[in-house]
Design an enzyme around this catalytic site. Structure first.
Site, PDB file in Angstrom:
ATOM      1  N   ASP A 293       0.870  -1.165   0.000  1.00 31.59           N
ATOM      2  CA  ASP A 293       0.000   0.000   0.000  1.00 31.59           C
ATOM      3  C   ASP A 293       0.911   1.220   0.000  1.00 31.59           C
ATOM      4  O   ASP A 293       1.858   1.289   0.790  1.00 31.59           O
ATOM      5  CB  ASP A 293      -0.851  -0.015   1.281  1.00 31.59           C
ATOM      6  CG  ASP A 293      -2.243   0.519   1.059  1.00 31.59           C
ATOM      7  OD1 ASP A 293      -2.353   1.636   0.536  1.00 31.59           O
ATOM      8  OD2 ASP A 293      -3.212  -0.176   1.427  1.00 31.59           O
TER       9      ASP A 293
ATOM     10  N   ASP B 283      -2.959   4.764  -2.353  1.00 25.20           N
ATOM     11  CA  ASP B 283      -4.017   5.337  -1.524  1.00 25.20           C
ATOM     12  C   ASP B 283      -4.447   6.715  -2.035  1.00 25.20           C
ATOM     13  O   ASP B 283      -3.587   7.559  -2.342  1.00 25.20           O
ATOM     14  CB  ASP B 283      -3.457   5.472  -0.095  1.00 25.20           C
ATOM     15  CG  ASP B 283      -4.514   5.764   0.935  1.00 25.20           C
ATOM     16  OD1 ASP B 283      -5.418   4.940   1.102  1.00 25.20           O
ATOM     17  OD2 ASP B 283      -4.431   6.827   1.590  1.00 25.20           O
TER      18      ASP B 283
ATOM     19  N   GLU C  82      -6.366   3.950  -5.766  1.00 25.98           N
ATOM     20  CA  GLU C  82      -7.654   4.180  -5.104  1.00 25.98           C
ATOM     21  C   GLU C  82      -8.057   5.577  -5.524  1.00 25.98           C
ATOM     22  O   GLU C  82      -7.438   6.567  -5.131  1.00 25.98           O
ATOM     23  CB  GLU C  82      -7.537   4.098  -3.584  1.00 25.98           C
ATOM     24  CG  GLU C  82      -8.921   4.174  -2.932  1.00 25.98           C
ATOM     25  CD  GLU C  82      -8.924   4.719  -1.516  1.00 25.98           C
ATOM     26  OE1 GLU C  82      -9.882   4.462  -0.781  1.00 25.98           O
ATOM     27  OE2 GLU C  82      -7.972   5.427  -1.135  1.00 25.98           O
TER      28      GLU C  82
ATOM     29  N   HIS D  53     -11.111  -2.872   3.282  1.00 24.81           N
ATOM     30  CA  HIS D  53     -11.043  -2.513   4.697  1.00 24.81           C
ATOM     31  C   HIS D  53     -11.803  -1.234   5.033  1.00 24.81           C
ATOM     32  O   HIS D  53     -11.836  -0.837   6.194  1.00 24.81           O
ATOM     33  CB  HIS D  53      -9.572  -2.344   5.092  1.00 24.81           C
ATOM     34  CG  HIS D  53      -8.934  -1.206   4.348  1.00 24.81           C
ATOM     35  ND1 HIS D  53      -8.713  -1.254   2.993  1.00 24.81           N
ATOM     36  CD2 HIS D  53      -8.525   0.012   4.746  1.00 24.81           C
ATOM     37  CE1 HIS D  53      -8.180  -0.097   2.603  1.00 24.81           C
ATOM     38  NE2 HIS D  53      -8.053   0.691   3.655  1.00 24.81           N
ATOM     39  N   ASP D  54     -12.361  -0.563   4.028  1.00 28.05           N
ATOM     40  CA  ASP D  54     -13.115   0.675   4.269  1.00 28.05           C
ATOM     41  C   ASP D  54     -14.622   0.477   4.133  1.00 28.05           C
ATOM     42  O   ASP D  54     -15.395   1.386   4.449  1.00 28.05           O
ATOM     43  CB  ASP D  54     -12.726   1.745   3.239  1.00 28.05           C
ATOM     44  CG  ASP D  54     -11.339   2.315   3.467  1.00 28.05           C
ATOM     45  OD1 ASP D  54     -10.853   2.268   4.609  1.00 28.05           O
ATOM     46  OD2 ASP D  54     -10.757   2.808   2.488  1.00 28.05           O
TER      47      ASP D  54
HETATM   48  O1  ISL Z   1     -14.009   5.013   3.699  1.00 29.79           O
HETATM   49  C1  ISL Z   1     -14.165   5.740   2.767  1.00 29.79           C
HETATM   50  C2  ISL Z   1     -15.044   5.381   1.633  1.00 29.79           C
HETATM   51  O2  ISL Z   1     -16.198   4.825   2.051  1.00 29.79           O
HETATM   52  C3  ISL Z   1     -13.461   7.014   2.647  1.00 29.79           C
HETATM   53  O3  ISL Z   1     -13.855   7.990   3.466  1.00 29.79           O
HETATM   54  C4  ISL Z   1     -11.995   6.685   2.739  1.00 29.79           C
HETATM   55  O4  ISL Z   1     -11.401   7.342   3.764  1.00 29.79           O
HETATM   56  C5  ISL Z   1     -11.367   7.048   1.438  1.00 29.79           C
HETATM   57  O5  ISL Z   1     -11.851   6.121   0.534  1.00 29.79           O
HETATM   58  C6  ISL Z   1      -9.861   6.989   1.473  1.00 29.79           C
HETATM   59  O6  ISL Z   1      -9.394   5.749   1.923  1.00 29.79           O
HETATM   60  C7  ISL Z   1      -8.036   5.521   2.031  1.00 29.79           C
HETATM   61  O7  ISL Z   1      -7.322   6.589   2.620  1.00 29.79           O
HETATM   62  C8  ISL Z   1      -7.597   6.889   3.988  1.00 29.79           C
HETATM   63  C9  ISL Z   1      -7.616   5.626   4.862  1.00 29.79           C
HETATM   64  O8  ISL Z   1      -8.193   5.946   6.092  1.00 29.79           O
HETATM   65  C10 ISL Z   1      -8.367   4.487   4.224  1.00 29.79           C
HETATM   66  O9  ISL Z   1      -8.311   3.342   5.018  1.00 29.79           O
HETATM   67  C11 ISL Z   1      -7.781   4.279   2.867  1.00 29.79           C
HETATM   68  O10 ISL Z   1      -8.290   3.153   2.196  1.00 29.79           O
HETATM   69  C12 ISL Z   1      -6.550   7.840   4.441  1.00 29.79           C
HETATM   70  O11 ISL Z   1      -5.271   7.338   4.157  1.00 29.79           O
END
Ligand code: ISL
Length: 542
Positions: free
Chosen positions: A98, A199, A252, A321-322
């Site tokens: 990541d 990310d 992402e 994981h989100d």
């Molecule tokens: O969860 C989300 C979408 O439903 C978003 O608010 C999410 O924070 C966004 O997609 C970004 O995610 C990534 O970056 C974040 C981290 O908290 C997440 O786990 C990661 O996947 C910040 O680094």
């Protein structure tokens, strides 16, 4: 340029905190992952995407990195990581890291030195003056907090953080930042990683810091979503880092539409290999992700088809994981967990693109069963809960929103056994395990010839042997209130996938007459009507 990800790549995402704890501290770790490599190999996947394992104060579970070249001590050591790469490789499995480069941790040396007054490092971050006693601009924040925090002891200076205040955004206008990140990528590529999951990659380059047009969420995002500067950086990272190693990158990409995603993944432009889009994850959302309604299958089907036909190659995923567990969104309290889990295996493995499976999805894990906010750990959920409290929303409603949308739904420990803490740890798990581990767990699944796990394995294996699934085109055939069907075809092979995406029997529409042999299905018998969450894959007669 060509796409570097191969058509037979199947990715398994691991959230290390929640996968397997080897030392009893309640937090998953790299030796724990190594101990499960035989299991992972038995799934048939050939790539692991590791959520961040870098040193971090864990304000956002590792998405706040304090040292990009060190391993988080509770995950293990660099030797453990090297062993992971070697042991995975011995089983034909690649590791993808990541890469979190929109922001660092405020405990990163760069930020500390910036705070100490070193001009060079101040320039690594986005530090602005407040305007007339107010903040530098009116932007919003992804975690529902204020995106500006006072910079050190300064009177009127603030730093920008689009996520938590412990995640200061990097200044991508500064070429030194690019050079640092290139160096970091080389470090990991030299260790043999096969690529990166990048990310929130499409927000790294801010065009301006002017006020944004007022919006319900993320005011200001027009100044940083998929900007030209971002495209330029991605092209540079590709030619300087990825290409020399033939490594691949999935971005992402938040709030992307098809046109933006097409540009970001256009093979000739040489930026990303593929992008995680979000539209299909938002079909049960009302304006913002915390307001959910019932999932409407037709909307889901249309969205999937739109992206399948709109992009040449997709990153195919329904869980990470989100996101709350997709099975819970699909079946709610209606039962059919097993049938729907198998149907999802059918969907993930037959769409065009690279399939991503999130840990636990292969045994049909569901949303958490907590009853109270005290069990929830996620920073985003707590921020939202507090925001809703300040708006005087009744407690019952607040909890309902968190329960349905919290990121912790996906982060509960992996369910290995029906024993204590689901076999995840001998200590106290950092996040409570789901009570359904008594029935939903790997050990039980491994004993079943026709269980969810066996079905995922079968679908993964099938995809490997099918050119139509790996490389064939995608042709939508039917999108109804209940039934979804599409064809995957290449020279010499034509397959049709049919799904009943609901808990009710559904008659096969007359318009959908497919002749051929059923080569995969989650039911033994097939009639004129599709049973709840039935999936059939049919090989069409030549
Ligand atoms: O969860 C989300 C979408 O439903 C978003 O608010 C999410 O924070 C966004 O997609 C970004 O995610 C990534 O970056 C974040 C981290 O908290 C997440 O786990 C990661 O996947 C910040 O680094």
């Amino acid at each position: 340029m060509a796409r570097n990800v191969k058509s037979d790549t199947v990715v398994y995402q691991i959230y290390p905190r929640s996968y397997m704890d080897s030392d009893g501290d309640g937090i998953g770790d790299i030796p724990g992952i190594i101990s499960r490599l035989d299991y992972i190999a038995s799934l048939g996947v050939n790539t692991i995407w590791l959520s961040p394992v870098y040193a971090s104060p864990d304000d956002d579970n590792g998405y706040d990195i304090s040292d990009y070249k060190a391993i988080q001590p509770h995950f293990g050591t660099m030797e453990d990581f090297d062993r992971l790469i070697a042991e995975a490789r011995a089983r034909g499995i690649d590791i993808v890291m990541d890469l979190v480069i929109n922001h660092t941790s405020d405990e990163h040396e760069w930020f500390r030195r910036a705070l100490a007054g070193e001009e060079k490092y101040r320039n690594y971050y986005i530090i602005k003056e407040g305007k007339g006693g107010k903040l530098p601009n009116n932007w919003g924040n992804f975690f529902a907090e204020c995106p500006w925090t006072k910079f050190g002891d300064s009177e009127n200076e603030y730093y920008l953080h689009l996520f938590s205040k412990k995640q200061p955004d990097l200044n991508w206008h500064n070429p030194d930042v690019l050079a640092e990140i290139e160096d970091i990528m080389h470090f990991w590529l030299e260790k043999g990683v096969a690529g990166f999951r990048c990310d929130v990659i499409n927000i790294i380059y801010k065009n301006s810091y002017e006020d944004g047009k007022k919006k319900l969420i993320l005011t200001g995002s027009e100044h940083y979503l998929s900007t030209d500067g971002c495209h330029e950086i991605l092209a540079k990272l590709r030619s300087a880092c990825l290409e020399p190693y033939k490594a691949w990158a999935v971005g992402e990409t938040v709030f992307v539409d098809i046109d933006q995603a097409r540009k970001l993944t256009d093979v000739d432009r040489g930026e990303l290999d593929m992008a995680f889009s979000f539209e299909h994850m938002e079909v049960d959302q009302v304006i913002v992700k915390w307001f959910r309604t019932k999932l409407k299958p037709k909307k889901l089907m249309r969205t999937i088809s739109k992206w399948q036909t709109g992009l040449d190659w997709n990153a195919v995923y329904f869980e990470n994981h989100d996101q709350p567990r997709f099975i819970s969104r699909l079946v709610g309290a209606r039962g059919y967990r097993e049938e729907a889990s198998k149907m999802m295996a059918g969907l993930v493995m037959t769409l065009r693109g690279t399939p991503f499976i999130f840990e636990g999805q292969e045994i049909g894990m569901t949303n958490f069963d907590y009853e109270d906010m005290s069990d929830v750990m996620d920073i985003e959920s707590h921020n939202i809960y507090n925001l809703l409290s300040s708006l005087h929303l009744p407690k019952r409603l607040r909890w309902r929103m968190i329960r349905l949308t919290s990121r912790d739904n996906a982060r509960t420990p992996m369910q290995w056994t029906d024993g204590e803490h689901a076999g995840f740890t001998e200590g106290t798990p950092w996040l409570k395990v789901n009570g359904n581990h008594k029935t939903v767990n790997v050990k039980t699944e491994e004993r079943k010839a026709d269980g969810v796990l066996a079905f995922w394995k079968r679908m993964i294996a099938l995809r490997k042997t099918s050119d139509a699934l790996k490389e064939g085109g995608f042709e939508p055939l039917y999108e109804g209130g209940r039934i979804y069907a599409y064809r995957r075809r290449c020279e010499g092979e034509s397959l049709v996938a049919i799904f009943n995406m609901t808990a009710k029997e559904a008659k096969l529409p007359r318009a959908l007459k497919v002749e051929g042999e059923v080569i995969a299905s989650n039911y033994d018998t097939h009639g004129d009507a599709l049973l709840p969450f039935e999936f059939e894959l049919i090989r069409e007669e030549a």
